[in-house]
Scaffold this active site. Structure first.
Site, mmCIF file in Angstrom:
data_model
loop_
_atom_site.group_PDB
_atom_site.id
_atom_site.type_symbol
_atom_site.label_atom_id
_atom_site.label_comp_id
_atom_site.label_asym_id
_atom_site.label_seq_id
_atom_site.Cartn_x
_atom_site.Cartn_y
_atom_site.Cartn_z
ATOM 1 N N LYS A 1 -4.334 -19.650 -60.347
ATOM 2 C CA LYS A 1 -3.778 -18.303 -60.489
ATOM 3 C C LYS A 1 -4.943 -17.348 -60.312
ATOM 4 C CE LYS A 1 -2.204 -19.463 -64.644
ATOM 5 N NZ LYS A 1 -0.879 -18.874 -64.789
ATOM 6 N N ARG A 2 -4.705 -16.049 -60.184
ATOM 7 C CA ARG A 2 -5.823 -15.111 -60.126
ATOM 8 C C ARG A 2 -6.732 -15.293 -61.347
ATOM 9 N NH1 ARG A 2 -5.755 -11.113 -56.016
ATOM 10 N NH2 ARG A 2 -7.668 -10.443 -57.033
ATOM 11 N N THR B 1 4.890 -16.879 -62.590
ATOM 12 C CA THR B 1 5.821 -17.596 -61.716
ATOM 13 C C THR B 1 5.206 -18.923 -61.293
ATOM 14 O OG1 THR B 1 4.960 -16.337 -59.838
ATOM 15 C CG2 THR B 1 7.036 -15.595 -60.809
ATOM 16 N N LYS C 1 6.918 -22.837 -60.651
ATOM 17 C CA LYS C 1 6.723 -23.757 -59.513
ATOM 18 C C LYS C 1 6.306 -25.124 -60.021
ATOM 19 C CE LYS C 1 4.874 -19.794 -57.076
ATOM 20 N NZ LYS C 1 3.570 -19.140 -56.790
ATOM 21 N N LYS D 1 -5.819 -14.350 -68.540
ATOM 22 C CA LYS D 1 -5.244 -15.655 -68.197
ATOM 23 C C LYS D 1 -6.064 -16.805 -68.787
ATOM 24 C CE LYS D 1 -3.115 -14.033 -63.841
ATOM 25 N NZ LYS D 1 -1.723 -14.516 -63.795
ATOM 26 N N HIS E 1 5.749 -4.549 -64.154
ATOM 27 C CA HIS E 1 5.180 -5.897 -64.073
ATOM 28 C C HIS E 1 4.060 -6.171 -65.053
ATOM 29 C CE1 HIS E 1 7.165 -7.597 -60.478
ATOM 30 N NE2 HIS E 1 7.305 -6.334 -60.125
HETATM 31 C C1 LIG Z 1 2.841 -18.268 -57.559
HETATM 32 C C2 LIG Z 1 1.555 -17.722 -57.100
HETATM 33 C C3 LIG Z 1 0.846 -16.824 -57.903
HETATM 34 C C4 LIG Z 1 1.305 -16.429 -59.292
HETATM 35 O O1 LIG Z 1 0.750 -17.337 -60.219
HETATM 36 P P1 LIG Z 1 0.762 -17.044 -61.797
HETATM 37 O O2 LIG Z 1 0.341 -18.347 -62.378
HETATM 38 O O3 LIG Z 1 2.163 -16.671 -62.173
HETATM 39 O O4 LIG Z 1 -0.215 -15.961 -62.044
HETATM 40 C C5 LIG Z 1 -0.357 -16.331 -57.434
HETATM 41 N N1 LIG Z 1 -0.836 -16.682 -56.230
HETATM 42 C C6 LIG Z 1 -0.199 -17.550 -55.433
HETATM 43 C C7 LIG Z 1 -0.802 -17.919 -54.121
HETATM 44 C C8 LIG Z 1 1.021 -18.093 -55.835
HETATM 45 O O5 LIG Z 1 1.666 -18.947 -55.017
#
Ligand SMILES: *Cc1c(COP(=O)(O)O)cnc(C)c1O
Length: 824
Positions: A553-554, A661, A665, A559, A362
């Site tokens: 995101k985190r 991911t 979304k 990032k 990953h």
């Molecule tokens: C989808 C999701 C992530 C992943 O987000 P990235 O932008 O791909 O880092 C992290 N936390 C939550 C709560 C999510 O729903």
């Protein structure tokens, strides 16, 4: 035996059941005005309808004698279950109607469910989306994980700083699990190995003087979409054995002996809150082995139930998918069980192991690559270390035969990293022990075989493959965005909820003004819902006519939330300088948790909050710019955020984000992306076309090249906009009463060794943001692009991802159950 009539899925049966639970099981009356008990009653009502399908599914798998796959993961970020269960049972309208007749609002009581936050971010949420798609595809896949007493911490913001609070998600009970004490397993730690000859004169290893812990399973139902299938997620909780330490007991130390219970129960107490970096803590290694051993013993128990001790076709009937290196000790544990418990020879056990294990990588970040000190293994898992040594010795002999005399290569490829403190390289153990190794997006998989795992790729090119991530459109479109779901279903035929590529049919409507207006109205309503949440959580008012520009995101330097806030400062400076001609009003929302020990990430959170304070209080800024930090970002929050987003920020340094991911979304819900050529952004842009994507920044090879002579100071000097932004930062404009707190951030931007190259991409980012702002000014053009994004998101369904895993790796047959809603 005990045949039951199936429970009705109509509003009357549901209403009757709900009343029964509310009054007879929970003992509540109509005067109970909290929404907690209605939630519990409804959860039980829905759960009953899952139970009967769950039992039938397991029976169907047994009767089909089918091959099975097991998805092993330290994290499952499931979020809430109620809304998803109702959607997948096809009873949302019936439930909503039945409750409405009792004066209860379904959406309101559903808010009572705490998120199951048993994961950090993308990796854990991916595991949850995979389970949903496997159940929908009727694949016999079972998840194995840990039932953490405390999930991901709750993030509070105090004076702009992140404060962590424990997440005691099980406090009010969990209606979505059932305990299975009958399948409790025993897990050993410590001790030493003895060798004895057995009755056939064969040397057998015995792991003795161990400290044992019990693993108690809790099962969570995973319903497929309207197909009668309910798969299982099995989560293990640690518990003490009832054997007291007899020495201590007899010495009168009763309380000390009982106290030993604590250390056993600690194993599954808390999720490690590190995303994309390793903790290196002993308890974490215990968690990993606890999951591996409990799951493998459970799977072998289930095998013996059906095949006794005949393992001759085990490899044809079983497959394990390892979610990152976290469960990699499974490789050695399966060897141990097959040899020490089943009496198998090394070669036979190894043949089974390396033809059943598959490993998903990953990340390319070096700080995320797991290594465990050999010393720790010696203390905690001595028998497993012996097995790892033997695996390594045989593997290196293979390498030496292929490349005679190449000792440098042996050193590079060894599972054991030599040095002052020798370490076990978990990724290498996973590669050597697996028949399949995959990355999670095209770029990421290519970088694995050309970089990190190059030597292994030379040795075994056939093992390496790509599986681009996805998300489940059931949760991330149909459930979280009912407005858009209904508009899509009214517009195109075909079952897009199970065949997401059907969304391409929407492209034909992007030029239909009436359809565009309806699309725009849905987006606007979703923006209002998000604006209400932002006002409630952040006390900032967002205007729905502004562009909603969102990064959740985190929080991690790679990032580049920092790049985002630098752009916000740039907009602020423009407004203050009166350069507001053609400026598109924006509402910028940034959210995410920082690992508690990651100081630079926590400082970025503080900077975002301070900038938001200054910008939002400035009357001259007005509605042109609003900034908010969204606290405690989590799955249920994303379910409101992604439907209300106009612009999705996917701005990592190229080559650093394995896939992402969140980007998928947002796209599915009609957001346009501003992004770098990183992770799955590349594939998103390929699907939707460059006209509907705001690209900027260095490419991965350009990043590698630019590093050689990176000189941020001269980049800043040559860029008026960036100089102006740095000036505000350096003069303490956002920390007037907190002198010096952002020095570490300023230094990182000016550092020629800044791994994330923030200054390098700034000008290109500002230019792309200007294109985005201008595009938003053309409402029809923007709405058409929004439609094109949703229409092109079909590839990013985990249904597609799971089909690829199945065709290339697992090779399972789907096993049909009867449809769960025959009347429809
Ligand atoms: C989808 C999701 C992530 C992943 O987000 P990235 O932008 O791909 O880092 C992290 N936390 C939550 C709560 C999510 O729903």
């Amino acid at each position: 035996m005990l045949a039951q009539r199936p429970l009705g899925l109509d509003a009357d049966s549901i209403g009757a059941n709900f009343r029964h639970y509310f009054a007879h099981t929970l003992g509540r009356s109509g005067e109970c005005y909290t929404t907690h008990y209605p939630y519990k009653a409804l959860a039980m009502t829905v759960r009953d309808r899952l139970m009967e399908r769950w039992i039938k599914t397991q029976k169907a798998y047994d009767e089909a004698q089918c091959k099975r796959a097991y998805y092993l993961s330290l994290e499952f970020l499931m979020g809430r279950s109620l809304g998803n269960a109702m959607l997948n049972l096809g009873i949302t309208d019936e439930v909503t109607g039945a409750l409405y007749d009792m004066g209860i609002h379904q959406e309101e009581i559903a808010e009572n469910e705490p998120d199951a936050g048993l994961g950090n971010g993308g990796l854990g949420r991916l595991a949850a989306c995979f389970l949903d798609s496997c159940a929908t595809l009727q694949l016999p896949v079972k998840g194995y994980g840990i039932r953490y007493e405390y999930g991901m911490f709750r993030q509070d913001i105090e004076d702009g700083f992140q404060v962590e609070e424990p997440d005691h998600w099980l406090r009010d009970g969990n209606p979505w699990e059932i305990e299975r004490p009958e399948y409790t397993q025993r897990i050993s730690f410590g001790g030493r190995t003895e060798f004895h000859s057995d009755q056939h004169g064969k040397l057998r290893a015995h792991w003795v003087d161990t400290h044992d812990v019990l693993a108690v399973p809790y099962d969570i139902p995973v319903p497929g979409y309207c197909n009668g299938t309910v798969n299982t997620l099995r989560l293990w909780q640690s518990a003490a054995t009832d054997e007291f330490d007899l020495d201590e007991f007899n010495a009168g130390s009763y309380t000390e002996a009982v106290g030993a219970k604590n250390s056993a129960e600690n194993i599954t107490m808390v999720l490690y809150p590190n995303d994309a970096s390793e903790s290196g803590k002993e308890l974490r290694l215990k968690q990993q082995y606890f999951l591996a051993s409990a799951s493998m013993q459970d799977i072998l128990r289930d095998w013996r139930r059906r095949h006794d001790h005949d393992f001759s076709n085990f490899a044809e009937k079983v497959c394990f998918q390892l979610n990152d290196t976290h469960p990699t000790i499974t490789v050695a544990e399966l060897m141990r069980l097959l040899m020490d418990e089943e009496g198998m020879e090394w070669d036979d056990a190894w043949q089974i192991t390396r033809s059943t294990m598959a490993y998903t990588n990953h990340t390319l970040l070096p700080e995320a690559l797991e290594r465990w000190p050999v010393r720790l293994f010696e203390q905690l898992l001595p028998r497993l270390l012996e097995i790892i040594y033997e695996i390594n010795a045989r593997f290196l002999a293979e390498v030496a035969a292929r490349w005679p005399g190449d000792t440098e290569r042996l050193r590079r490829l060894s599972i054991i990293e030599e040095g002052h403190e020798p370490q076990v390289r978990m990724a290498y153990l996973a590669i050597v022990g697996s028949f399949s190794i995959n990355g999670v997006a095209e770029l990421h998989s290519n970088l694995l075989t050309s970089g990190l795992f190059k030597d292994f790729y030379e040795l075994w090119p056939e093992k390496f493959n790509n599986k681009t991530n996805g998300v489940t459109q059931r949760r991330w479109l149909a459930h979280c965005n009912p407005g858009l779901r209904n508009l899509i279903s009214d517009t195109i035929d075909g079952d897009w909820i199970c065949h997401l590529e059907q969304l391409r049919k929407l492209e034909a409507y992007a030029h239909d003004a009436g359809f565009r207006n309806r699309w725009h109205e849905v987006k606007k309503a979703n923006k209002q819902r998000l604006a209400d949440l932002v006002e409630q959580e952040c006390d900032v008012r967002f205007n729905v006519d502004s562009m909603f520009d969102i990064q959740v995101k985190r929080i991690h330097e790679y990032k580049r939330q920092l790049l985002n806030i630098l752009h916000v400062i740039h907009l602020y400076a423009r407004i203050k300088a009166g350069e507001t001609k053609h400026m598109t009003p924006r509402c910028v929302l940034i959210g995410g948790k920082a690992a508690p020990g990651y100081l630079q990430a926590k400082l970025i959170v503080k900077l975002i909050n301070n900038v938001a304070q200054v910008v939002n209080r400035d009357a001259q800024v007005g509605d042109l710019l609003k900034v908010a930090f969204f606290p405690n970002y989590r799955v249920s929050a994303m379910e409101v955020i992604c439907p209300g987003t106009d612009l999705s920020e996917q701005i990592s340094t190229a080559g650093k984000e394995a896939s992402g991911t969140g980007n998928m979304k947002f796209m599915m819900n009609g957001a346009l992306t501003i992004g770098t050529l990183d992770g799955a952004n590349i594939e998103i842009r390929e699907e939707v076309g460059d006209d509907h994507f705001f690209l900027f920044g260095l490419t991965e090879p350009e990043v590698v090249e630019a590093r050689q002579s990176y000189d941020p100071k001269s980049i800043i000097k040559a860029d008026f906009n960036l100089s102006r932004v740095m000036d505000l930062l350096e003069k303490g404009h956002f920390n007037q009463f907190e002198p010096g707190i952002f020095d570490a951030i300023i230094r990182s931007i000016r550092d020629p060794h800044d791994p994330w190259m923030v200054a390098a991409d700034f000008a290109s980012y500002v230019e792309a943001q200007e294109r985005a702002g201008a595009a938003y000014g053309n409402r029809d053009g923007w709405t058409a692009s929004s439609i094109f994004n949703t229409a092109a998101s079909g590839k990013f369904s985990t249904d597609r991802t799971m089909q690829e895993y199945n065709e290339d790796i697992w090779k399972l047959e789907s096993v049909a159950c009867k449809d769960c809603k025959p009347e429809n």
